[in-house]
Design an enzyme around this catalytic site. Structure first.
Site, PDB file in Angstrom:
ATOM      1  N   TYR A 135      15.502   6.491  -3.414  1.00  0.00           N
ATOM      2  CA  TYR A 135      16.721   7.205  -3.844  1.00  0.00           C
ATOM      3  C   TYR A 135      17.974   6.338  -3.689  1.00  0.00           C
ATOM      4  O   TYR A 135      18.980   6.578  -4.336  1.00  0.00           O
ATOM      5  CB  TYR A 135      16.905   8.502  -3.037  1.00  0.00           C
ATOM      6  CG  TYR A 135      15.931   9.610  -3.395  1.00  0.00           C
ATOM      7  CD1 TYR A 135      14.932   9.423  -4.346  1.00  0.00           C
ATOM      8  CD2 TYR A 135      16.006  10.848  -2.782  1.00  0.00           C
ATOM      9  CE1 TYR A 135      14.035  10.422  -4.655  1.00  0.00           C
ATOM     10  CE2 TYR A 135      15.111  11.864  -3.089  1.00  0.00           C
ATOM     11  CZ  TYR A 135      14.127  11.637  -4.029  1.00  0.00           C
ATOM     12  OH  TYR A 135      13.243  12.639  -4.336  1.00  0.00           O
ATOM     13  N   LYS A 190       1.856   6.416   1.401  1.00  0.00           N
ATOM     14  CA  LYS A 190       1.012   6.078   0.246  1.00  0.00           C
ATOM     15  C   LYS A 190       0.633   4.611   0.448  1.00  0.00           C
ATOM     16  O   LYS A 190       0.851   3.747  -0.406  1.00  0.00           O
ATOM     17  CB  LYS A 190       1.818   6.326  -1.050  1.00  0.00           C
ATOM     18  CG  LYS A 190       1.008   6.257  -2.324  1.00  0.00           C
ATOM     19  CD  LYS A 190       0.059   7.425  -2.508  1.00  0.00           C
ATOM     20  CE  LYS A 190      -0.799   7.194  -3.741  1.00  0.00           C
ATOM     21  NZ  LYS A 190      -1.916   8.144  -3.864  1.00  0.00           N
ATOM     22  N   ASP A 222      -0.674  12.443  -1.491  1.00  0.00           N
ATOM     23  CA  ASP A 222      -1.384  13.349  -2.405  1.00  0.00           C
ATOM     24  C   ASP A 222      -2.273  14.308  -1.622  1.00  0.00           C
ATOM     25  O   ASP A 222      -2.342  15.509  -1.902  1.00  0.00           O
ATOM     26  CB  ASP A 222      -2.192  12.555  -3.454  1.00  0.00           C
ATOM     27  CG  ASP A 222      -2.865  11.317  -2.883  1.00  0.00           C
ATOM     28  OD1 ASP A 222      -2.545  10.920  -1.750  1.00  0.00           O
ATOM     29  OD2 ASP A 222      -3.733  10.741  -3.569  1.00  0.00           O
ATOM     30  N   ASP A 246      11.315  15.034   0.180  1.00  0.00           N
ATOM     31  CA  ASP A 246      12.030  15.924  -0.731  1.00  0.00           C
ATOM     32  C   ASP A 246      11.047  16.915  -1.357  1.00  0.00           C
ATOM     33  O   ASP A 246      11.263  18.136  -1.375  1.00  0.00           O
ATOM     34  CB  ASP A 246      12.680  15.035  -1.826  1.00  0.00           C
ATOM     35  CG  ASP A 246      13.642  15.792  -2.704  1.00  0.00           C
ATOM     36  OD1 ASP A 246      13.871  16.985  -2.444  1.00  0.00           O
ATOM     37  OD2 ASP A 246      14.166  15.189  -3.658  1.00  0.00           O
ATOM     38  N   ASP A 250      10.043  21.126   0.039  1.00  0.00           N
ATOM     39  CA  ASP A 250      10.176  22.287  -0.850  1.00  0.00           C
ATOM     40  C   ASP A 250       8.837  23.010  -0.988  1.00  0.00           C
ATOM     41  O   ASP A 250       8.787  24.238  -1.021  1.00  0.00           O
ATOM     42  CB  ASP A 250      10.668  21.858  -2.239  1.00  0.00           C
ATOM     43  CG  ASP A 250      12.185  21.909  -2.335  1.00  0.00           C
ATOM     44  OD1 ASP A 250      12.835  22.032  -1.274  1.00  0.00           O
ATOM     45  OD2 ASP A 250      12.729  21.828  -3.458  1.00  0.00           O
TER      46      ASP A 250
END
Ligand code: NAD
Length: 356
Positions: A135, A190, A222, A246, A250
């Site tokens: 980001y 990852k 994942d 992020d 959620d």
């Protein structure tokens, strides 16, 4: 101890008022000072984060924040929009660790889209690194592709990167937080595909040597996304980078189904923090006295735990919230047949009474 109280816009003032009443009832020694933030601050001072508000937030040990934003500010230049106040506070206070608990109270399991037995009693904490990763990584931009699948074609790119100190400090925050909970940390990465996250995994493993009392495991993102809907109660503290956090925070929040119940916190290296509900300013119900104040009241409990070292008081608030839910009191957003519908202030009254 000093708390900066920034109610903001919309339902912010209504819900923060209830949290302040609860804090005052605890009989602890701290000072609270209120200031304008967001749209109301823009109206009064021409800026969503006025200098005086920022100064107060910097001087305080913690900030209790309501919410900001309203459709009427949507046409303002970006720098004057209410939401810029949150970004300004994050940047100026160096808030790099975002805490998003996902708690599913037994009485509210019907609000989840998962089977009740999967979420009843769920209590996990997602810790997201907030100031690094893809980001913010440079370089980024648009250019003519120099190589890859379509050399010479128009392309856009971002850069994923993490430095050792950034990973070390968020790992420490996670291990410390786990000490106040069930002493288990899952680091999500990852590492099988990304250099950045192989490094992340290595550094988290090194930092873990300082925390032998905490159990650490590693999980690919994942798989973590799958496990969160398959067996969410397996997790205690989850720590991950900005982008994975992020998305996963959620996902985890929605396991509970009730946005009006979810607190959050963002902390810096000296444990100074910004505490706010996960929801926004809800302009559609502002001023009607029906907003659920529990996410904000629970944010105040987090503030006591993580910034003010008042674990006992934090638990008093959390137990009081459980008690009012057990009594069947519900604001309209969490109402179901057979329970008693109450407004914002009545819910605040009930929590105060349940504090004991
Ligand atoms: P929102 O979270 O404000 O509202 C979404 C829905 O949830 C609405 O129907 C609302 O009535 C309901 N809701 C939210 N909180 C509730 C509560 N405590 N009790 C009962 N119902 C509740 O999101 P939105 O509608 O997308 O955004 C509204 C404004 O809030 C926008 O201006 C947005 O930019 C801003 N916003 C601010 C923050 C923040 O201050 N941190 C976060 C998200 C959105």
């Amino acid at each position: 101890m000093k708390i900066a109280v920034l109610p903001g816009d919309g339902i912010g003032t209504e819900i923060v008022e209830q949290a302040v009443r609860v804090l005052k009832a605890l009989d602890l020694k701290f000072e609270m000072e209120e200031a304008l933030v967001g749209g109301v601050a823009y109206d009064a001072h021409g800026h969503p984060l006025p200098e005086s508000t920022l100064k107060l937030a910097k001087e305080a040990d913690a900030v209790l924040f309501g919410a900001v934003g309203d459709w009427k500010y949507d046409k303002l230049e970006r720098q004057f929009r209410p939401e810029q106040a949150i970004l300004g506070l994050r940047k100026n206070l160096g808030l790099f660790a975002n805490f998003r608990p996902a708690i599913c109270y037994e009485q509210l399991t019907h609000a989840s889209s998962l089977k009740p037995e999967l979420v009843a009693g769920l209590d996990i904490l997602i810790i997201r690194e907030l100031t690094g990763d893809i980001y913010f990584g440079q370089p980024r931009g648009k250019r003519t592709s120099p190589d890859g699948n379509f050399p010479g074609a128009e392309e856009a790119f971002d850069t994923m990167r993490y430095t050792r100190p950034e990973i070390e400090r968020i790992a420490r925050v996670a291990f410390e937080a786990a000490r106040k909970r069930n002493k288990r940390v899952t680091s999500v990465d990852k590492a099988n595909v990304l250099e950045t996250f192989q490094f992340w995994k290595d550094v988290v493993t090194e930092v873990h040597k300082d925390y032998p009392d905490i159990e650490l495991d590693h999980m690919y993102v994942d798989n973590a996304a799958m496990q969160l809907v398959k067996a969410p109660k397996k997790f205690d503290v989850v720590v991950t980078g900005n982008m994975f956090g992020d998305i996963l925070s959620d996902e985890a929040a929605m396991l509970t189904g009730s946005i009006g119940m979810l607190p959050s916190a963002s902390l810096n290296a000296s444990k100074q923090g910004l505490y706010e509900p996960s929801h926004g300013s809800a302009p559609d119900i502002a001023g009607k006295g029906v907003a659920n104040p529990l996410a904000t009241i629970l944010s105040a409990a987090m503030m006591l735990r993580y910034s003010l070292d008042q674990e006992e008081a934090a638990q008093r608030i959390e137990n009081a919230v459980k008690k009012v839910l057990a009594q069947g009191l519900r604001t309209p957003d969490i109402y179901s047949e057979g329970t008693t519908k109450v407004g914002t202030r009545e819910m605040g009254d009930a929590v105060l009474k349940a504090l004991g």
